[in-house]
Design a protein around this motif. Structure first.
Motif, PDB file in Angstrom:
ATOM      1  N   ASN A   1       0.886  -1.327  -0.161  1.00 39.95           N
ATOM      2  CA  ASN A   1       0.013  -0.101   0.065  1.00 39.95           C
ATOM      3  C   ASN A   1       0.997   1.289  -0.054  1.00 39.95           C
ATOM      4  OD1 ASN A   1      -2.712  -1.050   0.617  1.00 39.95           O
ATOM      5  ND2 ASN A   1      -1.229  -2.200   2.269  1.00 39.95           N
ATOM      6  N   PHE A   2       1.751   1.376  -1.031  1.00 41.77           N
ATOM      7  CA  PHE A   2       2.824   2.606  -0.960  1.00 41.77           C
ATOM      8  C   PHE A   2       2.124   3.862  -0.938  1.00 41.77           C
ATOM      9  CE2 PHE A   2       5.297   5.590  -3.586  1.00 41.77           C
ATOM     10  CZ  PHE A   2       6.365   5.736  -2.615  1.00 41.77           C
ATOM     11  N   GLU A   3       1.132   3.829  -1.854  1.00 42.32           N
ATOM     12  CA  GLU A   3       0.474   5.600  -2.125  1.00 42.32           C
ATOM     13  C   GLU A   3      -0.133   5.741  -0.594  1.00 42.32           C
ATOM     14  OE1 GLU A   3      -0.316   2.611  -3.907  1.00 42.32           O
ATOM     15  OE2 GLU A   3       0.458   3.139  -5.796  1.00 42.32           O
ATOM     16  N   GLU A   4      -0.651   4.764   0.232  1.00 43.54           N
ATOM     17  CA  GLU A   4      -1.172   4.967   1.710  1.00 43.54           C
ATOM     18  C   GLU A   4       0.028   5.568   2.503  1.00 43.54           C
ATOM     19  OE1 GLU A   4      -3.313   2.733   5.354  1.00 43.54           O
ATOM     20  OE2 GLU A   4      -3.439   1.989   3.166  1.00 43.54           O
ATOM     21  N   PHE A   5       1.179   4.806   2.401  1.00 48.32           N
ATOM     22  CA  PHE A   5       2.167   5.073   3.363  1.00 48.32           C
ATOM     23  C   PHE A   5       3.221   6.134   2.874  1.00 48.32           C
ATOM     24  CE2 PHE A   5       0.552   1.145   4.968  1.00 48.32           C
ATOM     25  CZ  PHE A   5       0.929   1.101   6.410  1.00 48.32           C
ATOM     26  N   GLU A   6       3.268   6.680   1.588  1.00 49.01           N
ATOM     27  CA  GLU A   6       4.134   7.468   1.092  1.00 49.01           C
ATOM     28  C   GLU A   6       4.160   8.765   1.899  1.00 49.01           C
ATOM     29  OE1 GLU A   6       5.772   9.341  -3.066  1.00 49.01           O
ATOM     30  OE2 GLU A   6       3.584   8.738  -2.932  1.00 49.01           O
ATOM     31  N   ASN A   7       5.443   8.969   2.206  1.00 52.61           N
ATOM     32  CA  ASN A   7       6.022  10.067   3.299  1.00 52.61           C
ATOM     33  C   ASN A   7       5.417  10.102   4.645  1.00 52.61           C
ATOM     34  OD1 ASN A   7       7.409  11.338   0.858  1.00 52.61           O
ATOM     35  ND2 ASN A   7       5.501  12.133   0.140  1.00 52.61           N
ATOM     36  N   LYS A   8       4.987   8.933   5.152  1.00 50.32           N
ATOM     37  CA  LYS A   8       4.468   8.837   6.196  1.00 50.32           C
ATOM     38  C   LYS A   8       5.432   8.342   7.289  1.00 50.32           C
ATOM     39  CE  LYS A   8      -0.482   8.839   5.622  1.00 50.32           C
ATOM     40  NZ  LYS A   8      -1.977   7.792   5.609  1.00 50.32           N
ATOM     41  N   ASP A   9       5.417   8.566   8.466  1.00 47.78           N
ATOM     42  CA  ASP A   9       6.236   7.899   9.528  1.00 47.78           C
ATOM     43  C   ASP A   9       5.852   6.693   9.730  1.00 47.78           C
ATOM     44  OD1 ASP A   9       8.097  10.100   9.335  1.00 47.78           O
ATOM     45  OD2 ASP A   9       6.927  11.031  11.220  1.00 47.78           O
ATOM     46  N   VAL A  10       6.627   5.775  10.048  1.00 44.17           N
ATOM     47  CA  VAL A  10       6.491   4.341  10.478  1.00 44.17           C
ATOM     48  C   VAL A  10       7.341   3.885  11.366  1.00 44.17           C
ATOM     49  CG1 VAL A  10       5.127   3.667   8.278  1.00 44.17           C
ATOM     50  CG2 VAL A  10       7.903   3.053   8.425  1.00 44.17           C
ATOM     51  N   CYS A  11       7.274   2.906  12.074  1.00 47.91           N
ATOM     52  CA  CYS A  11       7.969   2.080  13.063  1.00 47.91           C
ATOM     53  C   CYS A  11       8.001   0.699  12.810  1.00 47.91           C
ATOM     54  CB  CYS A  11       7.846   2.536  14.491  1.00 47.91           C
ATOM     55  SG  CYS A  11       8.855   1.864  15.671  1.00 47.91           S
ATOM     56  N   ILE A  12       9.093   0.084  12.187  1.00 47.20           N
ATOM     57  CA  ILE A  12       9.188  -1.325  12.015  1.00 47.20           C
ATOM     58  C   ILE A  12      10.518  -1.779  12.652  1.00 47.20           C
ATOM     59  CG2 ILE A  12       8.146  -0.767   9.643  1.00 47.20           C
ATOM     60  CD1 ILE A  12      10.609  -1.306   8.343  1.00 47.20           C
ATOM     61  N   ALA A  13      10.506  -3.120  12.591  1.00 48.29           N
ATOM     62  CA  ALA A  13      11.490  -4.027  13.216  1.00 48.29           C
ATOM     63  C   ALA A  13      11.899  -5.341  12.573  1.00 48.29           C
ATOM     64  CB  ALA A  13      11.515  -4.116  14.802  1.00 48.29           C
ATOM     65  N   GLY A  14      13.040  -5.769  12.555  1.00 52.48           N
ATOM     66  CA  GLY A  14      13.248  -7.128  11.832  1.00 52.48           C
ATOM     67  C   GLY A  14      14.637  -7.513  11.971  1.00 52.48           C
ATOM     68  N   ARG A  15      15.009  -8.492  11.380  1.00 51.87           N
ATOM     69  CA  ARG A  15      16.406  -9.145  11.176  1.00 51.87           C
ATOM     70  C   ARG A  15      17.067  -8.587   9.867  1.00 51.87           C
ATOM     71  NH1 ARG A  15      18.819 -13.338  13.814  1.00 51.87           N
ATOM     72  NH2 ARG A  15      16.661 -14.056  14.179  1.00 51.87           N
ATOM     73  N   ILE A  16      18.306  -8.054  10.120  1.00 55.53           N
ATOM     74  CA  ILE A  16      19.262  -7.607   9.073  1.00 55.53           C
ATOM     75  C   ILE A  16      19.631  -8.656   8.078  1.00 55.53           C
ATOM     76  CG2 ILE A  16      21.248  -6.193   8.168  1.00 55.53           C
ATOM     77  CD1 ILE A  16      21.066  -4.926  11.051  1.00 55.53           C
ATOM     78  N   THR A  17      19.192  -8.686   6.875  1.00 54.64           N
ATOM     79  CA  THR A  17      19.576  -9.792   6.023  1.00 54.64           C
ATOM     80  C   THR A  17      20.467  -9.434   4.930  1.00 54.64           C
ATOM     81  OG1 THR A  17      17.477  -9.466   4.859  1.00 54.64           O
ATOM     82  CG2 THR A  17      17.316 -10.952   6.561  1.00 54.64           C
ATOM     83  N   SER A  18      20.672  -8.099   4.700  1.00 59.30           N
ATOM     84  CA  SER A  18      21.539  -7.771   3.569  1.00 59.30           C
ATOM     85  C   SER A  18      22.121  -6.481   3.801  1.00 59.30           C
ATOM     86  CB  SER A  18      20.999  -7.909   2.176  1.00 59.30           C
ATOM     87  OG  SER A  18      20.144  -6.669   2.021  1.00 59.30           O
ATOM     88  N   TRP A  19      23.135  -6.014   3.554  1.00 57.57           N
ATOM     89  CA  TRP A  19      23.864  -4.915   3.775  1.00 57.57           C
ATOM     90  C   TRP A  19      24.678  -4.217   2.833  1.00 57.57           C
ATOM     91  CZ3 TRP A  19      25.140  -3.618   9.421  1.00 57.57           C
ATOM     92  CH2 TRP A  19      25.446  -2.417   9.553  1.00 57.57           C
TER      93      TRP A  19
END
Length: 476
Positions: free
Chosen positions: A58-76
């Motif tokens: 739902n990119f159009e809904e979230f674009e430029n909005k602040d979010v708080c997410i968490a998870g495992r780092i799988t690439s760098w």
């Protein structure tokens, strides 16, 4: 920390040496973090408010909005003063843009110095698209929530060894995220089974896992000891007898989703502990249960797969069409040409010649009394019982009968069964309490037992039962 897809295949010795070295490096980083007052294990919570899949879908809904997410780092991907990392939560992957100007120089330095692939990260930021058009989160704050002291399996081209994947399912789920889909589907299947049976008026119940008797059934139990009572106890090999006691007590429709334990062989369709679903319905017979099975499997297939035909081990299984129904004698005559066969010979011929031919859903009914100690005899043919099993892709998926409710006949069959077991050196016993319950009167009843694991195999096209068990039994 940079991705490298051109690494050579490593030997087991090199992998173990790399693990030890990586573990030492990461322990040193953790010690330094703790010395600076940044112990990641002391963090107790993080205010996650969004799933990665929600942002991606739902990119159009979230674009430029602040979010708080968490998870495992799988690439760098290290690009100097700006880094891209991927973090994966339970729903999927999300790219994170981490820039020195946004999180601060000290935080950025610590981020690059102490963090590794596999670490658990919390990110606060806003949603945007990169110049390449990839949906990402632009980090304003990043937090190390847990330090991974061992490298991810991707460091040696993923976790490929089947045995190792089953033993370390947690690593399998990290290295092969698609594996999780099978277990999400398994949960959906179980939820739909419950919904289906509940809507038919069934009541879900629980019965004991620990039994005080080793009954005369063919399956061997696991044995344990109750210290307080100072008695030997047995992990259950079925839920049947307790459920039928409930029908005696006045329930009309009951079912149990039960963990079953059988001390026997292991192969692609057998695990020593598995999940069985047993149900009992008063005032119906095995033909009524046949209809229930066929309708339920068709319903589950449509709900879970969106079609009434599913691929399974190279065959297209047509669950939506009316299932073929044959007596065991009809099946043996069809595939061997022999007629008039009875007893154990009939069973042996069926298993050798007929069962391998049963690819599409098929109900085989009217079994010899010799191997059906809990099924009601056919009134006009007492050598046979009102029992059926259903087969898909040459494999048995469930077992059902018109329940034997004659306490005298049941006692005679139990006695014979126990005698046979004692000849084999097994101290089997009669379940006198069950026989007493029958003497109070069990109404005409139809019963069914089927394995959840095999059903999940069917609806996810999985080759082995170990693919649908999160933690299958393995040799240490």
């Amino acid at each position: 920390m940079t991705d490298n897809n051109n690494e050579k295949e490593l030997t087991l010795e090199e992998i173990n040496a790399d693990l030890s070295e990586q573990n030492r490096f990461r322990l040193e980083k953790l010690a330094e973090l703790k010395e600076t007052g940044m112990n990641p294990y002391e963090i107790t919570k993080f205010p996650v408010d969004t799933k990665n899949s929600d942002i991606a879908g739902n990119f159009e809904e979230f674009e430029n909005k602040d979010v708080c997410i968490a998870g495992r780092i799988t690439s760098w991907r290290d690009m100097g003063k700006a880094n891209f990392i991927d973090i994966r939560d339970a729903s999927g992957r999300m790219q994170i843009y981490v820039k020195i100007d946004d999180i601060g120089e000290e935080n950025f330095r610590n981020f690059k110095k102490y963090w590794d692939l596999g670490d658990i990260a919390g990110v606060k930021g806003f949603v945007f698209k990169t110049k390449r058009g990839e949906i990402s989160v632009h980090a304003k704050e990043i937090t190390l929530l847990s330090k991974s002291l061992l490298p991810l399996p991707e460091k040696w081209h993923g976790l490929r060894d089947k045995e190792e994947r089953y033993r370390k399912r947690y690593l399998d789920l990290i290295a092969n995220p698609d594996v999780k889909d099978v277990f999400i589907t398994r949960s959906r299947i179980l939820r739909e089974i419950r919904n289906y049976l509940d809507n038919l008026g069934f009541t879900e119940v629980d019965t004991p896992v620990l039994h005080t008797l080793e009954i005369g059934a063919a399956a061997r139990p696991f044995i344990t000891h109750h210290n307080t009572l100072d008695i030997k106890m047995f992990l259950r090999i079925e839920t049947e007898l307790y459920l039928k006691k409930l029908i005696v007590g006045g329930f009309d429709k009951v079912y149990e989703v039960g963990r079953i334990f059988r001390n026997e062989g292991m192969d692609s369709t057998h695990n020593p502990e598995f999940t069985s679903i047993e149900l009992y319905q008063a005032y119906t017979d095995y033909f009524g249960i046949m209809d229930l099975v066929e309708n339920m499997y068709r319903h589950l297939c449509l709900k879970i797969c969106g079609s009434d035909t599913v691929p399974y081990k190279g065959n297209q299984i047509e669950l939506g069409k009316p299932w073929k129904r044959m007596t065991m004698r009809e099946a043996v005559e069809k595939y061997t040409g022999k007629s008039g066969v009875k007893g154990n010979e009939l069973i042996e011929l069926f298993e050798e010649f007929a069962e391998p031919e049963l690819i599409q859903p098929t109900i085989i009914y009217d079994y010899p009394v010799e191997n059906s100690p809990l099924a009601k005899r056919k009134p006009d043919e007492p050598d046979f019982t009102e029992r059926f099993e259903f087969f898909i892709n040459a494999c048995e998926f469930g077992n059902a009968f018109s329940e034997l409710n004659d306490p005298i006949d049941q006692r005679e069959r139990f006695v014979k069964q126990v005698e046979e077991r004692k000849k084999q050196g097994i101290n089997a016993q009669l379940d006198e309490d069950f026989l007493t319950a029958l003497e109070y009167g069990l109404p005409p009843t139809g019963g069914l037992g089927f394995g959840l694991d095999r059903l999940v195999m069917l609806l996810t096209d999985s080759a082995s039962i170990r693919d649908v068990l999160l933690f299958p039994t393995m040799r240490p």
